[in-house]
Enzyme design. Structure first.
Site, PDB file in Angstrom:
ATOM      1  N   SER A 169     -26.245 -64.673  89.803  1.00  0.00           N
ATOM      2  CA  SER A 169     -24.617 -66.368  88.533  1.00  0.00           C
ATOM      3  C   SER A 169     -24.411 -66.756  90.523  1.00  0.00           C
ATOM      4  O   SER A 169     -23.816 -68.411  90.128  1.00  0.00           O
ATOM      5  CB  SER A 169     -23.663 -65.425  88.723  1.00  0.00           C
ATOM      6  OG  SER A 169     -22.678 -64.493  89.447  1.00  0.00           O
ATOM      7  N   ASP A 414     -11.169 -62.734  91.050  1.00  0.00           N
ATOM      8  CA  ASP A 414     -12.435 -63.049  90.965  1.00  0.00           C
ATOM      9  C   ASP A 414     -13.047 -63.490  92.294  1.00  0.00           C
ATOM     10  O   ASP A 414     -12.695 -64.544  92.201  1.00  0.00           O
ATOM     11  CB  ASP A 414     -13.550 -64.125  89.975  1.00  0.00           C
ATOM     12  CG  ASP A 414     -14.760 -63.826  90.150  1.00  0.00           C
ATOM     13  OD1 ASP A 414     -15.291 -63.544  91.171  1.00  0.00           O
ATOM     14  OD2 ASP A 414     -15.395 -64.291  89.652  1.00  0.00           O
ATOM     15  N   HIS A 417     -17.203 -65.060  93.401  1.00  0.00           N
ATOM     16  CA  HIS A 417     -16.974 -66.370  92.537  1.00  0.00           C
ATOM     17  C   HIS A 417     -16.592 -67.422  93.216  1.00  0.00           C
ATOM     18  O   HIS A 417     -15.553 -67.483  93.626  1.00  0.00           O
ATOM     19  CB  HIS A 417     -17.634 -66.553  91.330  1.00  0.00           C
ATOM     20  CG  HIS A 417     -18.554 -65.874  90.653  1.00  0.00           C
ATOM     21  ND1 HIS A 417     -17.909 -64.412  90.269  1.00  0.00           N
ATOM     22  CD2 HIS A 417     -20.283 -65.746  90.099  1.00  0.00           C
ATOM     23  CE1 HIS A 417     -19.488 -64.343  89.692  1.00  0.00           C
ATOM     24  NE2 HIS A 417     -20.348 -64.530  89.689  1.00  0.00           N
TER      25      HIS A 417
END
Length: 435
Positions: A169, A414, A417
């Site tokens: 990702s 998070d 990311h």
């Protein structure tokens, strides 16, 4: 004082006024000086032009007395010409060593509102991030300057080509960044996007080019590509095969690989040789760096046996850091990357989210490959960016975090990311410079 000028048509010894003689001499000297300066200027101009055309990339930053707006306009008008004259030399420009410089006038080439291809997971502004300072930090190497990302130049480089990103990702966010950096210059009817579970293709028809992404979090095969197995103890990596995915990679003109975070789920990783038909039976628990090396060697063997280096450029992007331990940057009472608004200033900073042993594995495998592979080191410059993560301005399970979830950043922030626009745009700026 006077001068005697003999003249047959005049009485000898006639005196000419000094002022006239001085005027004549001054005029003559001015003419000589003007002629000399003109020759000098022409020579200097020719020399400067020659030096510019043959100058190395990564020049020292230009300090100009012109107004910022005027300089920005001139740079924009001449960007195509200037960037074509750059011959980026990574051996002379160490992009990994530098600092982040705040530029209050910096604006991204896109936003998460203007670009329709950004996953909601990375859309920090759309998800409610209140401040935008993280968008205005620019990476400045110590001894050179990286050319700015020029969408027209990028698409001309890609004309008639396939650019393919392969990885997890984080690699997908770099792919989305690249697409968003260029899509605005392509006419609405001349671009399209096709998405499947693992394979994504952005097509620019007028350039006969595609910018693609293939989902392969370990690069090699695994039992957790899709659907994702949440329990990391049940994940098995087939370290000896890329067979089920490499068919999508073949024929690409530019390949950009990355794999790291998915390997870091524990100190050991279950590795398998052969078929998944027997499930976990036959899998062997290996130290993670050992399993990582085996997987990368399988990838390297595929590259060496399949890729024609005369037609295809291969890149490997180093690990993207995580920032889940605020004590790393001197905040033992902090909450991971939550509420961080500035990069780390300490140039020696290296957090616990980046494993140097794994980085050495990449270097070692690439070093022994027959096919040239360019390793783009984004790790150190990304280490400083504790402020650029999606934090609580993201989604989980396909849903935007609720107010209650945002109030518990220790559990829900998070810090893996990155926001888009954001840090991955700098990765692509470096990638384009290498192209």
């Amino acid at each position: 004082m006077s001068f005697l000028i003999p003249n047959r048509g005049a009485v000898a010894g006639t005196k000419i006024p000094l002022s006239i003689i001085v005027l004549v001499l001054c005029g003559f000297m001015f003419f000589v000086l003007l002629y000399t300066e003109r020759i000098s200027l022409m020579s200097s101009s020719s020399s400067s032009s020659s030096n510019f055309l043959w100058s190395k990339s990564c020049p020292r930053k230009d300090i100009s007395s012109k107004p910022k707006e005027k300089v920005r306009e001139e740079r924009s008008e001449n960007m195509d010409v200037l960037d074509h004259r750059f011959d980026f030399d990574p051996e002379e420009c160490n992009v990994a060593a530098g600092k982040w410089v705040y530029n209050s006038s910096a604006e991204p080439l896109y936003t998460d509102e203007s670009c329709p291809y950004i996953d909601r997971q990375f859309s920090c502004m759309k998800n409610g991030r209140p401040e935008t300072d993280y968008l205005r930090w620019e990476w400045q190497p110590d001894d050179c300057t990286i050319p700015r990302f020029n969408p027209k130049l990028a698409m001309n480089k890609l004309r008639g080509k396939r650019l393919l990103f392969v990885g997890d990702s984080l690699q997908r966010s770099q792919w989305e960044s690249f697409v968003c950096l260029v899509e605005s210059i392509i006419s609405e009817g001349e671009k399209s996007m096709k998405r499947s579970k693992k394979y994504f293709v952005f097509k620019a028809k007028e350039y006969n080019a595609t910018i693609e992404f293939y989902w392969a979090p370990f690069i090699v095969e695994s039992n957790t590509d899709l659907p994702v197995i949440l329990d990391s103890k049940k994940r098995v990596v087939k370290v000896d095969s890329v067979e089920d995915r490499s068919k999508y990679w073949e024929g690409a003109d530019i390949l950009v690989f990355n794999t790291y975070v998915w390997w870091m789920s524990g100190l050991r990783m279950k590795a398998l040789w052969g078929s998944f038909g027997n499930g976990e039976r036959g899998a062997e628990a290996l130290d993670t760096p050992v399993a990582y090396r085996l997987g990368l060697k399988t990838w390297a063997n595929w590259v060496d046996s399949t890729v024609d280096s005369n037609k295809t450029k291969v890149f490997f992007t180093t690990m993207s850091p995580t920032h889940t331990r605020s004590a790393d940057w001197g905040k033992p009472n902090g909450t991971k990357c939550f509420n961080e608004t500035e990069p780390v200033k300490n140039k020696r900073f290296w957090g616990t989210g980046s494993n140097k042993q794994m980085m050495k594995v990449v270097s070692s495998v690439v070093k022994h490959m027959a096919t040239p592979v360019t390793v783009i080191n984004i790790t150190q410059l990304s280490e400083y960016r504790i402020d650029a993560h999606t934090s609580v301005y993201t989604e989980t399970g396909g849903k935007i975090l609720t107010a209650e979830q945002r109030a518990d950043p220790m559990r829900n922030a998070d810090c893996i990311h990155w926001c888009l626009p954001g840090l991955p745009d700098t990765w692509n700026r470096i990638l384009l410079a290498h192209l």
